[in-house]
Structures are given as C-alpha cells and as structure tokens.
Design a protein around this motif. Structure first.
Motif, short mmCIF file in Angstrom:
data_model
loop_
_atom_site.label_atom_id
_atom_site.label_comp_id
_atom_site.label_asym_id
_atom_site.label_seq_id
_atom_site.Cartn_x
_atom_site.Cartn_y
_atom_site.Cartn_z
N GLN A 3 0.80 -1.22 0.00
CA GLN A 3 0.00 0.00 0.00
C GLN A 3 0.84 1.28 0.00
N TYR A 4 2.15 1.12 0.12
CA TYR A 4 3.00 2.30 0.34
C TYR A 4 2.92 3.32 -0.81
N LEU A 5 3.01 2.84 -2.04
CA LEU A 5 3.00 3.77 -3.18
C LEU A 5 1.66 4.49 -3.28
N ASN A 6 0.57 3.77 -3.01
CA ASN A 6 -0.76 4.41 -3.00
C ASN A 6 -0.84 5.48 -1.91
N TYR A 7 -0.29 5.14 -0.75
CA TYR A 7 -0.28 6.09 0.37
C TYR A 7 0.46 7.37 0.00
N ARG A 8 1.61 7.21 -0.64
CA ARG A 8 2.40 8.38 -1.04
C ARG A 8 1.68 9.20 -2.10
N ALA A 9 1.02 8.50 -3.03
CA ALA A 9 0.32 9.20 -4.10
C ALA A 9 -0.88 9.99 -3.56
N ILE A 10 -1.53 9.46 -2.55
CA ILE A 10 -2.69 10.13 -1.97
C ILE A 10 -2.27 11.32 -1.10
N THR A 11 -1.23 11.15 -0.31
CA THR A 11 -0.83 12.19 0.65
C THR A 11 0.17 13.20 0.10
N GLY A 12 0.84 12.87 -1.02
CA GLY A 12 1.78 13.79 -1.62
C GLY A 12 3.13 13.81 -0.91
N ASP A 13 3.99 14.73 -1.35
CA ASP A 13 5.33 14.82 -0.78
C ASP A 13 5.76 16.29 -0.76
N LYS A 14 5.74 16.89 0.42
CA LYS A 14 6.09 18.31 0.54
C LYS A 14 7.53 18.58 0.16
N SER A 15 8.43 17.64 0.48
CA SER A 15 9.85 17.86 0.19
C SER A 15 10.12 17.93 -1.30
N ASP A 16 9.30 17.24 -2.10
CA ASP A 16 9.44 17.28 -3.56
C ASP A 16 8.45 18.25 -4.21
N ASN A 17 7.69 18.97 -3.38
CA ASN A 17 6.72 19.93 -3.88
C ASN A 17 5.61 19.25 -4.71
N ILE A 18 5.21 18.05 -4.26
CA ILE A 18 4.14 17.30 -4.92
C ILE A 18 2.91 17.33 -4.02
N PRO A 19 1.89 18.09 -4.38
CA PRO A 19 0.69 18.16 -3.54
C PRO A 19 -0.13 16.87 -3.61
N GLY A 20 -0.65 16.46 -2.46
CA GLY A 20 -1.53 15.30 -2.43
C GLY A 20 -2.98 15.74 -2.42
N ILE A 21 -3.88 14.80 -2.13
CA ILE A 21 -5.30 15.13 -2.00
C ILE A 21 -5.48 15.87 -0.68
N PRO A 22 -6.07 17.05 -0.70
CA PRO A 22 -6.21 17.85 0.52
C PRO A 22 -6.86 17.09 1.68
N ARG A 23 -6.32 17.32 2.88
CA ARG A 23 -6.84 16.80 4.15
C ARG A 23 -6.69 15.27 4.27
N TYR A 24 -5.76 14.70 3.51
CA TYR A 24 -5.50 13.26 3.65
C TYR A 24 -4.16 13.02 4.32
N GLY A 25 -4.19 12.27 5.42
CA GLY A 25 -2.99 11.83 6.11
C GLY A 25 -3.06 10.33 6.29
N LEU A 26 -2.22 9.79 7.16
CA LEU A 26 -2.15 8.35 7.34
C LEU A 26 -3.47 7.76 7.83
N ALA A 27 -4.07 8.37 8.85
CA ALA A 27 -5.30 7.82 9.44
C ALA A 27 -6.43 7.78 8.41
N ARG A 28 -6.58 8.85 7.68
CA ARG A 28 -7.68 8.90 6.70
C ARG A 28 -7.40 7.98 5.52
N PHE A 29 -6.11 7.86 5.14
CA PHE A 29 -5.76 6.96 4.04
C PHE A 29 -6.15 5.52 4.36
N LYS A 30 -5.94 5.11 5.62
CA LYS A 30 -6.23 3.72 5.99
C LYS A 30 -7.72 3.37 5.86
N LYS A 31 -8.57 4.38 5.87
CA LYS A 31 -10.02 4.16 5.73
C LYS A 31 -10.49 4.37 4.30
N LEU A 32 -9.55 4.70 3.41
CA LEU A 32 -9.91 5.11 2.06
C LEU A 32 -10.26 3.93 1.17
#
Length: 303
Positions: A176-205
């Motif tokens: 699930q890791y790549l899906n998690y990264r794609a949903i939440t984005g990456d601030k260090s690489d300036n890649i925005p994710g889906i707004p208001r999604y973090g680990l807890a919300r991703f697990k219920k997605l």
C-alpha cells in the motif's frame, strides 16, 4: 534479480551532500578542515565499515544529458522539487565533482542518470545488481525499492528498514505504500496530495470512491512517484545505466593517488590514518571469504 553472495552498498550522493550542509547550518568552508569533502568521506567510510560491501556505488542527480528535462517536469503544475534548491543550499554542489574524483580513487563507482534522477537509477540498481543491496538515504521515495534483496538504511534514525519492519516504520504495508504516497503527496518534492488526507484517513480510504478530481491527483502522483515508471519511461535511459555498470567492472582503486589527494586537500587525519582507510575500502576480508568459499565448494564437488 539474481541471487548471490555479493553485498552492494548504494549511496544516495546528493542526499548525503544535503545532509552534510544541513547539519553544518549551510556553512562549509573547504579552507577550514574539516570541509565538505572530508565530511563526505568520513560518512562514506562509516557506511563501508558498517556494511562491509563487496561493491560500493554512489549515485548522483547530475544528468549526463544536460540541459534536459523529463516527464515529471511536465506532469506537475507547480515547480517540481522547487523546495530543495532555495538560496541557503546554493553552494551545496560546489565540491561535488571533487568528491566524485576522490571517492573514485577508493574504488567507489560513481553513477549518473541520463535525464532522470538518482532515485530512478538507485531503483534500477536495486533490481539489477546481483546479491544483497543496502541503500543509504533519508529519501522516503526509495522505501518502495525494499524487497527480499534490498533494504534501506536511514542514517539519521540509524535504522535498517526491511520487509519485516516496513509497516512498523511507515504505518502502511509495502503493497500500500505507493498508493499512500500518491494520496498524501510529498512536501519535500513539492508534490501536492489530495487535501486533508494523512495516514489515518488513508487507511479508511476506498480508492474506488475518489472523486474525479481526486482520481486525477492520485494518478498523476503515481506517475511522478513510481520509480519503476521513471527509469523505463525513455528507451535510451536504461542502456546508459547498463553501460556505466559494465564500466564499473573495469574500475580499479588507486590508494596511492588517494593519499596524494588527501595531502593536497590538507585532510591530515586521513593521512595519519591512511592504513585504516585502505583496509576499509580494500575489502580483503570479503575477498578472502569468496576465495575460501570457492575452495570449500571445489573440495565438496571432488569429494
């Protein structure tokens, strides 16, 4: 990947450069020992002493085809990785070429992407080198390379991440890791994710319930982040990796010249402890182990 007895150490060169700058408050003067070259060498030796590799590779973001861009620059609406190159890091690459030259004398194999990035090159190496791999980096993108043959060493947390402790370390399974990264984005690489999604919300997605706009963000980020897409995107990228890897077989260390360079650069602690440096990179212990294994195998086959 082929299975074998070879141990490979893969250093994320740019990542190490940035960490050295970060820990020294963005100020490194090579006239004041220790400078950037020495600190890089000291870190490198520590990793070699820890993992005792048969082969050490150092990958760099410097592109062999320059100037050039890649598909990631075209996919994202904001400037890709813009957060990394602000003014405080303007001098981070000042000594990178000198570092590459010096570590080459120790037998370290420098490798470069054609038009992609070091991440893509490391991902390719992790699936094409024979034996077991350790990648030294703090870059979370590289966690997707973890397999039965590859583990990540986080030098800041001083922790090895493998398939066995992956979920404990990341909060999600390897699948699930790549899906998690794609949903939440990456601030260090300036890649925005889906707004208001973090680990807890991703697990219920439920990915099937994403809106059309969310699906676009998710699919775009998958393309940006999936390192297996990166190195296979252009047909001429991998052949350049293969050519460099073949040249690595001909690359030899030159410890006498390394000692001369250490003196020229006023790295006197290296000069004083030259024997220790040579022993670390000469890898006599591993060579003897290989010879002994070959002798034992030959004796077993003739018995």
């Amino acid at each position: 990947m082929k299975n074998g007895g070879t141990n490979n150490l893969i250093i994320d060169g740019n990542n190490l450069l940035y960490r050295i700058f970060w820990t020294n408050n963005f100020k490194l003067d090579e006239n004041n020992n220790p400078g950037q070259i020495f600190l890089f060498l000291r870190s490198l030796k520590a990793y070699v002493d820890k993992f005792k590799p048969d082969n050490t590779y150092c990958t760099w973001d410097k592109k062999l085809e320059w100037p050039s861009s890649n598909f990631r620059d075209e996919l994202i609406t904001v400037e890709y990785k813009a957060n990394r190159d602000d003014d405080k890091f303007k001098d981070v690459h000042e000594y990178s070429e000198a570092i590459q030259n010096v570590i080459s004398l120790l037998g370290v194999h420098n490798m470069f992407p054609l038009r992609m990035e070091a991440d893509d090159l490391m991902a390719w190496l992790s699936t094409h080198l024979s034996g077991q791999n350790v990648i030294v980096t703090t870059d979370k993108d590289l966690l997707q390379t973890i397999s039965v043959n590859t583990k990540i060493y986080s030098p800041i947390k001083k922790k090895e991440i493998t398939l066995h402790n992956f979920e404990e370390y990341t909060g999600v399974s390897k699948d699930q890791y790549l899906n998690y990264r794609a949903i939440t984005g990456d601030k260090s690489d300036n890649i925005p994710g889906i707004p208001r999604y973090g680990l807890a919300r991703f697990k219920k997605l439920d990915l099937n319930k994403l809106t059309e706009e969310q699906q676009e963000i998710y699919k775009r980020n998958l393309q940006l982040m999936d390192l297996t897409i990166g190195y296979d995107y252009y047909p001429d990228e991998v052949p350049v990796y293969e050519e460099q890897l073949e040249n690595c077989k001909k690359h030899k260390s030159n410890y006498n010249k390394f000692l001369e360079e250490a003196k020229k650069l006023n790295m006197w602690s290296i000069v004083r402890n030259y024997t220790s440096w040579r022993e670390s990179f000469n890898n006599n212990e591993n060579v003897l182990n290989i010879i002994n294994k070959a002798i034992k195998n030959a004796q077993t086959n003739t018995a």
